[in-house]
Design a protein around this motif. Structure first.
Motif, PDB file in Angstrom:
ATOM      1  N   PRO A 129      40.763  47.848  31.479  1.00 29.60           N
ATOM      2  CA  PRO A 129      40.780  49.201  32.066  1.00 29.60           C
ATOM      3  C   PRO A 129      40.007  49.277  33.382  1.00 29.60           C
ATOM      4  CG  PRO A 129      40.411  49.318  29.700  1.00 29.60           C
ATOM      5  CD  PRO A 129      40.319  47.873  30.066  1.00 29.60           C
ATOM      6  N   ARG A 130      38.849  48.589  33.437  1.00 32.74           N
ATOM      7  CA  ARG A 130      38.060  48.628  34.667  1.00 32.74           C
ATOM      8  C   ARG A 130      38.804  47.934  35.810  1.00 32.74           C
ATOM      9  NH1 ARG A 130      32.017  46.664  34.039  1.00 32.74           N
ATOM     10  NH2 ARG A 130      32.172  48.366  32.523  1.00 32.74           N
ATOM     11  N   LEU A 131      39.437  46.792  35.493  1.00 34.71           N
ATOM     12  CA  LEU A 131      40.218  46.103  36.518  1.00 34.71           C
ATOM     13  C   LEU A 131      41.394  46.967  36.962  1.00 34.71           C
ATOM     14  CD1 LEU A 131      40.832  43.570  38.200  1.00 34.71           C
ATOM     15  CD2 LEU A 131      42.092  42.670  36.223  1.00 34.71           C
ATOM     16  N   GLY A 132      42.001  47.662  36.002  1.00 33.40           N
ATOM     17  CA  GLY A 132      43.137  48.515  36.324  1.00 33.40           C
ATOM     18  C   GLY A 132      42.790  49.618  37.294  1.00 33.40           C
ATOM     19  N   THR A 133      41.589  50.192  37.141  1.00 29.42           N
ATOM     20  CA  THR A 133      41.189  51.247  38.074  1.00 29.42           C
ATOM     21  C   THR A 133      40.993  50.712  39.489  1.00 29.42           C
ATOM     22  OG1 THR A 133      38.832  50.942  37.574  1.00 29.42           O
ATOM     23  CG2 THR A 133      40.049  52.518  36.218  1.00 29.42           C
ATOM     24  N   LEU A 134      40.676  49.421  39.598  1.00 30.35           N
ATOM     25  CA  LEU A 134      40.471  48.834  40.926  1.00 30.35           C
ATOM     26  C   LEU A 134      41.788  48.563  41.650  1.00 30.35           C
ATOM     27  CD1 LEU A 134      37.617  46.239  40.211  1.00 30.35           C
ATOM     28  CD2 LEU A 134      37.418  48.424  41.413  1.00 30.35           C
ATOM     29  N   VAL A 135      42.836  48.212  40.891  1.00 30.33           N
ATOM     30  CA  VAL A 135      44.073  47.774  41.536  1.00 30.33           C
ATOM     31  C   VAL A 135      45.171  48.834  41.524  1.00 30.33           C
ATOM     32  CG1 VAL A 135      43.581  45.368  40.969  1.00 30.33           C
ATOM     33  CG2 VAL A 135      45.043  46.705  39.451  1.00 30.33           C
ATOM     34  N   PHE A 136      45.135  49.765  40.567  1.00 30.82           N
ATOM     35  CA  PHE A 136      46.219  50.743  40.490  1.00 30.82           C
ATOM     36  C   PHE A 136      46.189  51.654  41.718  1.00 30.82           C
ATOM     37  CE2 PHE A 136      48.294  54.673  39.016  1.00 30.82           C
ATOM     38  CZ  PHE A 136      49.508  54.126  38.618  1.00 30.82           C
ATOM     39  N   GLY A 137      47.299  51.753  42.396  1.00 24.55           N
ATOM     40  CA  GLY A 137      47.381  52.559  43.596  1.00 24.55           C
ATOM     41  C   GLY A 137      46.865  51.874  44.841  1.00 24.55           C
ATOM     42  N   ASN A 138      46.468  50.586  44.712  1.00 23.00           N
ATOM     43  CA  ASN A 138      45.966  49.830  45.870  1.00 23.00           C
ATOM     44  C   ASN A 138      46.830  48.573  46.021  1.00 23.00           C
ATOM     45  OD1 ASN A 138      44.461  47.970  47.544  1.00 23.00           O
ATOM     46  ND2 ASN A 138      42.667  49.275  47.236  1.00 23.00           N
ATOM     47  N   PRO A 139      47.860  48.635  46.856  1.00 22.07           N
ATOM     48  CA  PRO A 139      48.796  47.506  46.949  1.00 22.07           C
ATOM     49  C   PRO A 139      48.134  46.193  47.333  1.00 22.07           C
ATOM     50  CG  PRO A 139      49.696  49.452  48.033  1.00 22.07           C
ATOM     51  CD  PRO A 139      48.266  49.764  47.700  1.00 22.07           C
ATOM     52  N   GLU A 140      47.116  46.236  48.195  1.00 19.92           N
ATOM     53  CA  GLU A 140      46.482  44.993  48.632  1.00 19.92           C
ATOM     54  C   GLU A 140      45.757  44.313  47.471  1.00 19.92           C
ATOM     55  OE1 GLU A 140      46.122  47.916  50.166  1.00 19.92           O
ATOM     56  OE2 GLU A 140      47.346  47.566  51.973  1.00 19.92           O
ATOM     57  N   ARG A 141      44.988  45.102  46.717  1.00 21.70           N
ATOM     58  CA  ARG A 141      44.269  44.522  45.585  1.00 21.70           C
ATOM     59  C   ARG A 141      45.232  44.064  44.489  1.00 21.70           C
ATOM     60  NH1 ARG A 141      39.193  48.744  44.750  1.00 21.70           N
ATOM     61  NH2 ARG A 141      37.952  48.048  46.554  1.00 21.70           N
ATOM     62  N   LEU A 142      46.288  44.844  44.282  1.00 24.14           N
ATOM     63  CA  LEU A 142      47.277  44.450  43.278  1.00 24.14           C
ATOM     64  C   LEU A 142      47.948  43.136  43.654  1.00 24.14           C
ATOM     65  CD1 LEU A 142      48.776  45.148  40.679  1.00 24.14           C
ATOM     66  CD2 LEU A 142      50.414  46.458  42.052  1.00 24.14           C
ATOM     67  N   VAL A 153      37.336  36.870  38.635  1.00 25.86           N
ATOM     68  CA  VAL A 153      35.948  37.261  38.909  1.00 25.86           C
ATOM     69  C   VAL A 153      35.584  36.954  40.361  1.00 25.86           C
ATOM     70  CG1 VAL A 153      33.533  36.749  38.354  1.00 25.86           C
ATOM     71  CG2 VAL A 153      35.214  37.031  36.517  1.00 25.86           C
ATOM     72  N   GLU A 154      36.052  35.817  40.862  1.00 25.25           N
ATOM     73  CA  GLU A 154      35.778  35.464  42.255  1.00 25.25           C
ATOM     74  C   GLU A 154      36.371  36.498  43.208  1.00 25.25           C
ATOM     75  OE1 GLU A 154      36.662  31.783  45.388  1.00 25.25           O
ATOM     76  OE2 GLU A 154      37.261  31.625  43.289  1.00 25.25           O
ATOM     77  N   ALA A 155      37.539  37.013  42.862  1.00 24.60           N
ATOM     78  CA  ALA A 155      38.223  37.966  43.739  1.00 24.60           C
ATOM     79  C   ALA A 155      37.685  39.386  43.606  1.00 24.60           C
ATOM     80  CB  ALA A 155      39.717  37.948  43.454  1.00 24.60           C
ATOM     81  N   PHE A 156      37.242  39.786  42.380  1.00 23.27           N
ATOM     82  CA  PHE A 156      36.887  41.184  42.144  1.00 23.27           C
ATOM     83  C   PHE A 156      35.438  41.385  41.678  1.00 23.27           C
ATOM     84  CE2 PHE A 156      41.496  40.890  41.618  1.00 23.27           C
ATOM     85  CZ  PHE A 156      41.929  41.913  42.449  1.00 23.27           C
ATOM     86  N   SER A 157      34.676  40.316  41.561  1.00 20.15           N
ATOM     87  CA  SER A 157      33.263  40.339  41.153  1.00 20.15           C
ATOM     88  C   SER A 157      33.135  40.419  39.640  1.00 20.15           C
ATOM     89  CB  SER A 157      32.496  41.495  41.811  1.00 20.15           C
ATOM     90  OG  SER A 157      32.635  42.689  41.074  1.00 20.15           O
ATOM     91  N   SER A 158      31.934  40.179  39.161  1.00 21.94           N
ATOM     92  CA  SER A 158      31.665  40.189  37.730  1.00 21.94           C
ATOM     93  C   SER A 158      31.706  41.597  37.150  1.00 21.94           C
ATOM     94  CB  SER A 158      30.298  39.559  37.446  1.00 21.94           C
ATOM     95  OG  SER A 158      29.268  40.272  38.122  1.00 21.94           O
ATOM     96  N   ALA A 159      31.882  42.598  38.000  1.00 22.97           N
ATOM     97  CA  ALA A 159      31.986  43.976  37.505  1.00 22.97           C
ATOM     98  C   ALA A 159      33.209  44.171  36.625  1.00 22.97           C
ATOM     99  CB  ALA A 159      32.031  44.950  38.679  1.00 22.97           C
ATOM    100  N   VAL A 160      34.204  43.255  36.685  1.00 26.02           N
ATOM    101  CA  VAL A 160      35.404  43.393  35.861  1.00 26.02           C
ATOM    102  C   VAL A 160      35.230  42.744  34.495  1.00 26.02           C
ATOM    103  CG1 VAL A 160      36.917  43.526  37.860  1.00 26.02           C
ATOM    104  CG2 VAL A 160      36.454  41.300  36.818  1.00 26.02           C
ATOM    105  N   LEU A 161      34.045  42.238  34.197  1.00 22.34           N
ATOM    106  CA  LEU A 161      33.760  41.642  32.892  1.00 22.34           C
ATOM    107  C   LEU A 161      33.055  42.637  31.990  1.00 22.34           C
ATOM    108  CD1 LEU A 161      32.478  38.079  33.904  1.00 22.34           C
ATOM    109  CD2 LEU A 161      34.766  38.724  33.100  1.00 22.34           C
TER     110      LEU A 161
END
Length: 413
Positions: free
Chosen positions: A67-80, A50-58
């Motif tokens: 699924p919401r977290l997956g959309t943030l990191v899939f295809g984004n090497p830095e976030r992954l 949550v600290e890294a990606f905000s409470s939006a992943v809850l």
């Protein structure tokens, strides 16, 4: 305990293998399950996500919305990379705790989808890869997971390549057929290799090698196998183990040999070898009793200078002789120089192959591997040593040197 790393690409059938190994009695550590466990509500792992990606992943219930977290990191090497930096250490810590609680003699299988990507192969006695051709995996994802072909190939592209997984494998389980065929392959592996390996480990016993010396055609897989084993050995004690080199006949491309890998583990002195003997035994290389120094060669007649320790593999599926020698010792230098001479000199290779075949014919009857090795000693001393030394002088060959220990200056000239 015997530690197995199990991996495979998406839709390879890895879950079928994991389930069957658990049915057969293995302690199964599921990395995917642990990855969910370490981000349950109230855990430090979830707080860090949550600290890294905000409470939006809850989600509304306070649980991680995958699924919401997956959309943030899939295809984004830095976030992954950020997410993996949080999850992977927590999963490894939990997996280590489960493995440590397993009983003595257990077979502990860690099911790790990203084992190759995260470079964890050196942590295991064996790496098992479940494999299927790419087109088969795509078809499975389209038929059973309702993905489009484009989605399936994108998921595959986000993982290690098939070639990289196969290069990391000690055992490849082919799943291009039926599930029953795959389960039968797992059963055979369990009976013929995993259980005997675990028993040998528990008893600090080298795997028996039935039969006499058999010269096999040169196998292009030998160097890759040796490199994997060398990497594991170096990871055991990087401050104490100076090098692990593939030596002997299987280290010479194109040379027929017994299907036994010879590795040389370089240490500063044999006191180090003795101190780390239990570590090598736990890693699958118990000391081989009754094997003493190498036979002295011209220029160094003192047997004490040729002392070494010999360990053998506890794995019944891969015979290995592990020669532990002190850096700068005559035997250490001879092993490296002999290998490089054979690699460079076709006439020397031919002469050695003829000698090996002669000794194998003689000792194939009495099935004595020890007799086969002893029978070649006069050839090493009278034929090989002077020619090898002449080659070393002509080419300027020198062995490696290591900081703080004897190098080329202490070796046979």
């Amino acid at each position: 305990m015997l530690k197995i790393g199990l991996t495979g690409g998406i839709a390879s059938g890895k879950s079928v293998v994991a389930a069957r190994l658990r049915e057969l009695g293995a302690v199964l550590v599921d990395a995917d399950a642990l990855a969910r466990e370490v981000v349950e509500p109230g855990t430090p792992g979830l707080d860090r996500v949550v600290e890294a990606f905000s409470s939006a992943v809850l989600g509304p219930d306070g649980r991680l919305d995958r699924p919401r977290l997956g959309t943030l990191v899939f295809g984004n090497p830095e976030r992954l990379a950020v997410l993996n930096g949080i999850i992977h250490p927590l999963v490894r810590e939990r997996a280590a705790a489960i493995a440590a609680a397993a009983p003595r003699g257990a077979v502990v299988v860690q099911d790790i989808p990203l084992l190759v990507e995260t470079g964890q192969g050196a942590s295991f006695h064996l790496v098992l890869v479940v494999d299927a051709p790419d087109d088969v995996r795509v078809r499975r994802m389209v038929e059973h997971r309702k993905m489009t072909e484009e989605q399936a190939r994108a998921r595959m592209a986000a993982q290690a390549t098939r070639e990289d997984r196969l290069a990391a494998a000690d055992v490849v389980l082919d799943n291009s057929g039926t599930k029953d065929e795959l389960r039968d392959a797992v059963d055979l592996l369990w009976r013929s290799r995993l259980l005997p390996f675990a028993d040998n480990l528990a008893k600090h016993r080298v795997a028996p090698r039935p039969g006499g010396p058999v010269i096999s055609p040169a196998d292009p897989r030998w160097p890759g196998q040796a490199a994997r084993l060398a990497g594991r050995l170096l990871a055991l004690a990087p401050e104490d183990f100076l090098a692990v080199d593939h030596i002997g006949s299987t280290a010479v491309p194109g040379l027929d040999a017994k299907d036994v890998l010879d590795l040389q583990l370089t240490v500063r002195d044999l006191a180090t070898a003795d101190r780390l003997e239990p570590l090598l035994a736990a890693a699958g290389y118990p000391r081989w009793p009754g094997i003493g120094p190498d036979n002295p060669k011209p220029g160094h007649p003192d047997p004490a200078e040729w002392d070494k320790r010999v360990h053998g593999s506890a794995d019944p599926g891969r015979a290995v002789n592990l020669h532990v020698r002190a850096a700068g010792s005559p035997g250490w230098r001879y092993a490296l120089c002999f290998r490089d001479w054979l690699r460079d000199d076709a006439e020397a290779r031919g002469a050695y192959l003829a000698e090996k075949r002669r000794a194998a014919r003689r000792h194939g009857v009495d099935k004595s591997a020890a007799g086969y090795a002893a029978d070649k000693e006069s050839w090493f001393t009278a034929y090989a040593a002077p020619r090898m030394e002449d080659w070393a002088r002509r080419t300027g060959w020198q062995p490696p040197s290591y900081a703080g220990v004897g190098g080329p200056g202490t070796a046979q000239s």
